[in-house]
Design a protein around this motif. Structure first.
Motif, PDB file in Angstrom:
ATOM      1  N   ASP A 107      -6.043  -0.801  -4.605  1.00  0.00           N
ATOM      2  CA  ASP A 107      -5.447  -1.464  -3.445  1.00  0.00           C
ATOM      3  C   ASP A 107      -6.467  -2.496  -2.972  1.00  0.00           C
ATOM      4  N   SER A 158       0.839  -1.209   0.000  1.00  0.00           N
ATOM      5  CA  SER A 158       0.000   0.000   0.000  1.00  0.00           C
ATOM      6  C   SER A 158       0.871   1.255   0.000  1.00  0.00           C
ATOM      7  N   GLN A 205      -8.008   0.598  -0.590  1.00  0.00           N
ATOM      8  CA  GLN A 205      -8.128  -0.676   0.132  1.00  0.00           C
ATOM      9  C   GLN A 205      -9.420  -0.700   0.956  1.00  0.00           C
TER      10      GLN A 205
HETATM   11 MG    MG Z   1      -2.249  -2.605   2.112  1.00  0.00          MG
END
Ligand code: MG
Ligand code: ATP
Lengths: 420, 233
Positions: free
Chosen positions: B169, B47, B92
């Motif tokens: 993500d 990330s 994410q």
């Molecule tokens: Mg991550």
């Protein structure tokens, strides 16, 4: 910058948090409505007091004061010590007539000047009034009734009787309300008037007036010029005062200087000097109003500042999203500044409405003025200017209070937020 | 095949709670129309790398070049505009603006770019929502959608400005098998048909194996590159 988009986002934010928005607005509403009520009432009071005083105060008064000679009287005597002169330390005022020389002619000349609205000649004297054994001190003013009506609206101050009877009758006077009460004199009663030099005349009361100023109503009385000249035992050209009104009262000081050049011997007083105490009161009330209004606006400003800060903390995620998808710092500032301004304007307008409503109620509320004030309800001013400045200051306060939180919002680092 | 993104020796430190090197010199290229996956153990820095590639994180060493422009060292406002025009993200943790409808969320970056009229933007936004199977929910508030639905709306938003690079993500992290498959196919199609570059971080082996290239990371390094479907040119 895309203002329309910023505006859409701002309104959506505000509408989705209605309660918070309304609380923020209420702060401004309260501040602005208090501002309006305060300023309307305070300027109303100022205006009322000024009008009341100005109604009866000449813009310029020409008179002859009782005064001491400037130069000391020097007694030249035989030198007894090393000094060869004496100073009289405690001289008395000279017994001069308080007559203005050629007063009537001077009045006519001045009346012809373009700045002048009118000149009212007056002959006045200290007197004692008697109704029965007790002597009551006061003044009597001989006036030219038409010009007194025109310039000082004396006719509007009459509670009983009228100036017409004063004009027509002989040996008649009108007296102040307080004076009438002290003497227990009614319209139609006869009272005796005695001048300091001992002249005495029995006159009939044909009217009672009240100015709303106790000090005047308890001492003053009016009669025609001729009546007063007769009581004082002086000739018909004897004038003690020339009271004039100008077309523009603000020009009084200037005009006084001009007059002074024309009549270097005459004594003149302008209304600002004569009303110094009332003007000082006005100044103090203005300062008070200013301080209270600024405090209210600052408090409202802090309210908005806090709420905007909280708002921005709550909206961190949204700010991060917007920045991540391409909104610049300025766009973010615009979104939050617009929110603040909308709160300010909406709250401000509501404040104006509420302020107007309560000012209106106040202007309809009976004023417990007692006997002397010529006023029945609270004095309240309704001036567009106050409402405009209320809105303007509300706008300014929210702009200021919203600016710093909005700038902070623009600095939010999206990575920190999105990382979670 | 032209290079659309070039990362050279990217190094990143975190200073809290103590100085700690997350990325230890990452270099790689991504080509136009390439579908790229980054895999690796949790905490290896995927990330972190993606935020740097996205131009949001500017606190790093090394250089980054996207679409022929060096983005390293550019100002925040310039980068914001660049992201708006050239990059699409799916985070994410699905991030939508909760007060707005799905449709408004998708339209937002396009309204900012203002390349099309609002009517056209709305039309295009509905198209993108249809692509991810969310067109029926267009008028629903983002806060009233399920996690997977939000993620799909976020994908539609990432596509709205036809960006050169799309980054995700774990874009399928919250989706069931069927929807993951669908998103995978959308990405595949964008890469092959529209020549858009896709860079996704994923834990899903099927998803990774379907992409053109897999970059494997460990402890801040790239430890390997695979071409699951055979290397082409
Ligand atoms: Mg991550
Ligand atoms: N703001 C931060 N400050 C300090 N350390 C951080 C910060 N954010 C992440 N880290 C650390 O950096 C490392 C890499 O984090 P990163 O989020 O890039 O991992 P990841 O590979 O994406 O993991 P996952 O697969 O679980 O999402 C981790 O050890 C994490 O603890």
């Amino acid at each position: 910058m895309n203002w329309k988009l910023a505006f859409t986002i701002a309104t959506t934010h505000l509408l989705s948090k209605k309660k918070q928005t309304i609380i923020a607005m209420l702060g401004v509403t309260f501040g602005i409505s208090m501002f309006i009520i305060m300023i309307s009432f305070m300027t109303g009071v100022n205006q009322f007091l000024e009008d009341m005083a100005m109604d009866n105060t000449p813009h310029i008064r020409i008179y002859k004061p009782i005064e001491l000679r400037e130069e000391k009287i020097i007694a030249e005597g035989q030198p007894q010590t090393d000094k060869n002169w004496y100073v009289l330390e405690h001289q008395r005022p000279k017994n001069e007539l308080s007559k203005i020389k050629n007063g009537l002619i001077m009045g006519q000349r001045i009346e012809e000047m373009p700045e002048v609205l009118g000149v009212a000649p007056e002959v006045s004297s200290q007197v004692f009034f008697n109704n029965g054994p007790v002597q009551i001190p006061g003044t009597i003013s001989g006036i030219d009734i038409p010009s007194e009506e025109k310039l000082f609206s004396l006719d509007k101050k009459m509670d009983e009787g009228s100036l017409e009877e004063l004009q027509k009758g002989s040996d008649v006077i009108v007296i102040g309300k307080g004076l009438a009460k002290k003497m227990n004199a009614k319209v139609g009663d006869r009272v005796s008037v005695t001048t300091p030099s001992g002249n005495n005349l029995n006159v009939r009361v044909v009217g009672i007036f009240s100015f709303g100023i106790a000090a005047w109503d308890e001492t003053k009385s009016y009669a025609t010029l001729a009546t007063v000249q007769k009581i004082m035992g002086v000739d018909p050209s004897y004038i003690t005062d020339l009271n004039m009104k100008l077309k523009d009262k603000e020009g009084a000081v200037e005009f006084k200087k001009k007059l002074q050049q024309m009549y270097p011997d005459a004594y003149m007083e302008d209304w600002e000097t004569a009303n110094a105490s009332i003007l000082a009161g006005t100044k103090i009330r203005n300062i008070m109003t200013g301080v209270v209004c600024i405090t209210l606006l600052v408090v409202a400003g802090f309210g908005i500042y806090n709420i905007m800060n909280m708002n921005i903390i709550n909206k961190m995620k949204d700010i991060a999203i917007l920045k991540a998808t391409g909104f610049e710092g300025n766009d973010i500032t615009a979104i939050f500044l617009l929110q603040s301004l909308m709160i300010g304007i909406a709250g401000g307008i509501a404040g104006l409405a509420i302020g107007w409503f309560f000012s209106y109620l106040l202007s309809r509320t009976p004023f417990p003025a007692g006997e002397f004030f010529r006023i029945s309800t609270f004095p309240v001013n309704f001036k567009l200017f106050h409402y405009m400045s209320g809105l303007f200051f509300g706008f300014l306060t929210t702009l200021f209070a919203g600016y710093f939180p909005s700038k902070r919002a623009a600095k939010v680092d999206p990575v920190l937020i999105i990382r979670g | 095949m032209s290079t659309i993104l070039k990362a050279t020796n990217i190094v990143k430190y975190f200073y809290e709670p103590e100085k700690f090197q997350v990325l230890k010199g990452i270099s790689f290229d991504a080509n136009k129309g390439e579908f790229l996956s980054i895999i690796g153990k949790s905490g290896c820095g995927k990330s972190t790398l993606l935020y740097i590639l996205s131009t949001m994180d500017t606190d790093y060493e090394g250089t980054l070049e996207i679409n022929g422009q060096k983005t390293t060292g550019q100002g925040q406002n310039q980068l914001a505009h660049f992201r708006n025009e050239h990059m699409g993200f799916v985070f994410q943790f699905h991030y939508l603006l909760p007060e707005f409808t799905a449709l408004q969320n998708v339209m937002m970056p396009a309204l900012k770019l203002a390349k099309y009229s609002p009517d056209e933007i709305e039309h295009r936004a509905i198209e993108k929502l249809r692509l991810v199977g969310m067109d029926e929910y267009a008028m629903k508030h983002a806060s009233k959608l399920s996690g997977g639905q939000q993620q799909r709306v976020a994908i539609a938003r990432a596509l709205i400005n036809d960006p050169t690079v799309i980054m995700g993500d774990e874009p399928t992290g919250n989706l069931d098998k069927a929807n993951s498959q669908k998103v995978f196919e959308i990405f595949k199609q964008l890469a092959t048909e529209n020549q858009q570059t896709i860079i996704t971080v994923t834990h899903d082996p099927d998803f990774a194996n379907g992409s053109d290239r897999i970059i494997e990371m460990e402890d801040g390094h790239i430890i390997g590159t695979h071409f699951p479907n055979g290397e082409h040119s």
